[in-house]
Design a protein around this motif. Structure first.
Motif, PDB file in Angstrom:
ATOM      1  N   GLN A 142      10.637  -4.099 -11.663  1.00 23.95           N
ATOM      2  CA  GLN A 142       9.765  -5.189 -11.246  1.00 23.95           C
ATOM      3  C   GLN A 142      10.129  -5.694  -9.849  1.00 23.95           C
ATOM      4  N   ILE A 143      11.426  -5.796  -9.593  1.00 23.81           N
ATOM      5  CA  ILE A 143      11.870  -6.222  -8.265  1.00 23.81           C
ATOM      6  C   ILE A 143      11.430  -5.210  -7.211  1.00 23.81           C
ATOM      7  N   ASP A 144      11.578  -3.934  -7.524  1.00 23.55           N
ATOM      8  CA  ASP A 144      11.176  -2.889  -6.592  1.00 23.55           C
ATOM      9  C   ASP A 144       9.662  -2.947  -6.334  1.00 23.55           C
ATOM     10  N   ARG A 191      14.981  -4.305   0.021  1.00 17.39           N
ATOM     11  CA  ARG A 191      15.007  -3.926  -1.392  1.00 17.39           C
ATOM     12  C   ARG A 191      16.412  -4.107  -1.972  1.00 17.39           C
ATOM     13  N   ALA A 192      17.419  -3.675  -1.231  1.00 18.78           N
ATOM     14  CA  ALA A 192      18.801  -3.811  -1.709  1.00 18.78           C
ATOM     15  C   ALA A 192      19.200  -5.277  -1.828  1.00 18.78           C
ATOM     16  N   THR A 193      18.773  -6.085  -0.866  1.00 20.20           N
ATOM     17  CA  THR A 193      19.094  -7.513  -0.918  1.00 20.20           C
ATOM     18  C   THR A 193      18.433  -8.184  -2.112  1.00 20.20           C
ATOM     19  N   ALA A 194      17.168  -7.832  -2.378  1.00 16.56           N
ATOM     20  CA  ALA A 194      16.463  -8.409  -3.524  1.00 16.56           C
ATOM     21  C   ALA A 194      17.100  -7.972  -4.835  1.00 16.56           C
ATOM     22  N   MET A 195      17.525  -6.729  -4.897  1.00 18.34           N
ATOM     23  CA  MET A 195      18.195  -6.239  -6.110  1.00 18.34           C
ATOM     24  C   MET A 195      19.488  -7.002  -6.360  1.00 18.34           C
ATOM     25  N   ALA A 196      20.281  -7.190  -5.312  1.00 14.94           N
ATOM     26  CA  ALA A 196      21.557  -7.880  -5.463  1.00 14.94           C
ATOM     27  C   ALA A 196      21.368  -9.348  -5.828  1.00 14.94           C
ATOM     28  N   VAL A 212       5.035  -4.121  -2.841  1.00 14.02           N
ATOM     29  CA  VAL A 212       3.737  -4.779  -2.651  1.00 14.02           C
ATOM     30  C   VAL A 212       3.792  -5.763  -1.486  1.00 14.02           C
ATOM     31  N   SER A 213       4.896  -6.489  -1.378  1.00 17.97           N
ATOM     32  CA  SER A 213       5.048  -7.445  -0.275  1.00 17.97           C
ATOM     33  C   SER A 213       5.004  -6.742   1.076  1.00 17.97           C
ATOM     34  N   PHE A 214       5.642  -5.584   1.162  1.00 21.26           N
ATOM     35  CA  PHE A 214       5.641  -4.838   2.413  1.00 21.26           C
ATOM     36  C   PHE A 214       4.246  -4.295   2.739  1.00 21.26           C
ATOM     37  N   VAL A 215       3.548  -3.822   1.715  1.00 21.46           N
ATOM     38  CA  VAL A 215       2.190  -3.311   1.950  1.00 21.46           C
ATOM     39  C   VAL A 215       1.281  -4.426   2.446  1.00 21.46           C
ATOM     40  N   VAL A 216       1.354  -5.586   1.805  1.00 23.11           N
ATOM     41  CA  VAL A 216       0.546  -6.729   2.239  1.00 23.11           C
ATOM     42  C   VAL A 216       0.925  -7.150   3.657  1.00 23.11           C
ATOM     43  N   GLY A 217       2.241  -7.152   3.934  1.00 25.42           N
ATOM     44  CA  GLY A 217       2.688  -7.507   5.274  1.00 25.42           C
ATOM     45  C   GLY A 217       2.184  -6.534   6.332  1.00 25.42           C
ATOM     46  N   CYS A 218       2.157  -5.256   6.009  1.00 20.12           N
ATOM     47  CA  CYS A 218       1.648  -4.252   6.954  1.00 20.12           C
ATOM     48  C   CYS A 218       0.161  -4.453   7.229  1.00 20.12           C
ATOM     49  N   VAL A 219      -0.606  -4.726   6.180  1.00 16.20           N
ATOM     50  CA  VAL A 219      -2.046  -4.949   6.349  1.00 16.20           C
ATOM     51  C   VAL A 219      -2.297  -6.182   7.209  1.00 16.20           C
ATOM     52  N   VAL A 220      -1.571  -7.255   6.926  1.00 14.61           N
ATOM     53  CA  VAL A 220      -1.738  -8.491   7.699  1.00 14.61           C
ATOM     54  C   VAL A 220      -1.372  -8.264   9.163  1.00 14.61           C
ATOM     55  N   LEU A 258      12.872  -1.849   5.157  1.00 10.72           N
ATOM     56  CA  LEU A 258      12.423  -1.822   3.768  1.00 10.72           C
ATOM     57  C   LEU A 258      13.585  -1.608   2.806  1.00 10.72           C
ATOM     58  N   SER A 259      14.421  -0.636   3.079  1.00 12.91           N
ATOM     59  CA  SER A 259      15.540  -0.353   2.173  1.00 12.91           C
ATOM     60  C   SER A 259      16.524  -1.522   2.126  1.00 12.91           C
TER      61      SER A 259
END
Length: 198
Positions: A85-87, A68-73, A92-100, A64-65
């Protein structure tokens, strides 16, 4: 000859066929009580698929970290999205991925027990799920956004699914998914033959 020793012949008008009045229960079950080895192997492979999905979930949480760092960069400073917003998007993407992924684990286990029980609809459903996972795997490998470990887990899970589908549809497994023949209950009412018919 005494009256006690005398045994009259049965009255032919009171003829009762053997087993009259008895009914034999109909049990329309699928497959046999003990599944063939091919189905048993598929059962354990599906449980392995559930375990691999769980491992993928745990590994994703450790990344996760990094994500997040890659998306920020990649997006920070371009003016399109703020850091908050990026965070939020990453979280949200991780939460959805965990549920799926949790749903995927449940589906693996459900299909494992349903197929071992000889449910033909489960064999068809498992095949459809494998087709959907094949599309997802191709997208993951083609895009290449995941890490090498996550990609390897995805491909390994796909190979497990392929082996499961093959085992479920080979000839040795076919009889396990065929419904047992249904027998009509037998009673005296269904037997109309009598001495007058001869």
């Amino acid at each position: 000859m005494t009256s006690e020793q005398y045994q009259p012949y049965p009255n032919p008008q009171h003829y009762e066929p053997f087993g009259a009045g008895q009914s034999y229960p109909v049990e329309p079950t699928s497959g046999g009580a003990t599944p063939p080895r091919t189905v048993t192997y598929a059962f354990y492979l599906m449980l392995s698929g559930a375990a691999l999905s769980g491992i993928d979930l745990l590994y994703g949480l450790t990344e996760l970290s990094y994500v997040r760092a890659t998306a920020m960069a990649k997006h920070s400073g371009k003016g399109t999205l703020s850091d908050s917003q990026i965070d939020t998007i990453v979280t949200v993407s991780f939460v959805v991925g965990c549920v799926v992924t949790l749903i995927s684990v449940g589906l693996w286990i459900w299909m494992a027990f349903a197929n071992r029980a000889g449910r033909n609809w489960a064999r068809i459903t498992a095949t459809v799920f494998f087709g959907m996972y094949t599309v997802d795997t191709l997208a993951t490998v083609t895009v290449g956004d995941g890490t090498a470990i996550s990609t390897a887990i995805t491909v390994l899970t796909w190979l497990v699914g392929l082996a499961v589908v093959i085992l479920l549809w080979i000839k040795q497994s076919g009889t396990h998914f065929q419904p047992a023949p249904e027998y009509t209950p037998y009673s005296a009412d269904t037997y109309s033959a009598g001495p007058q018919d001869f």
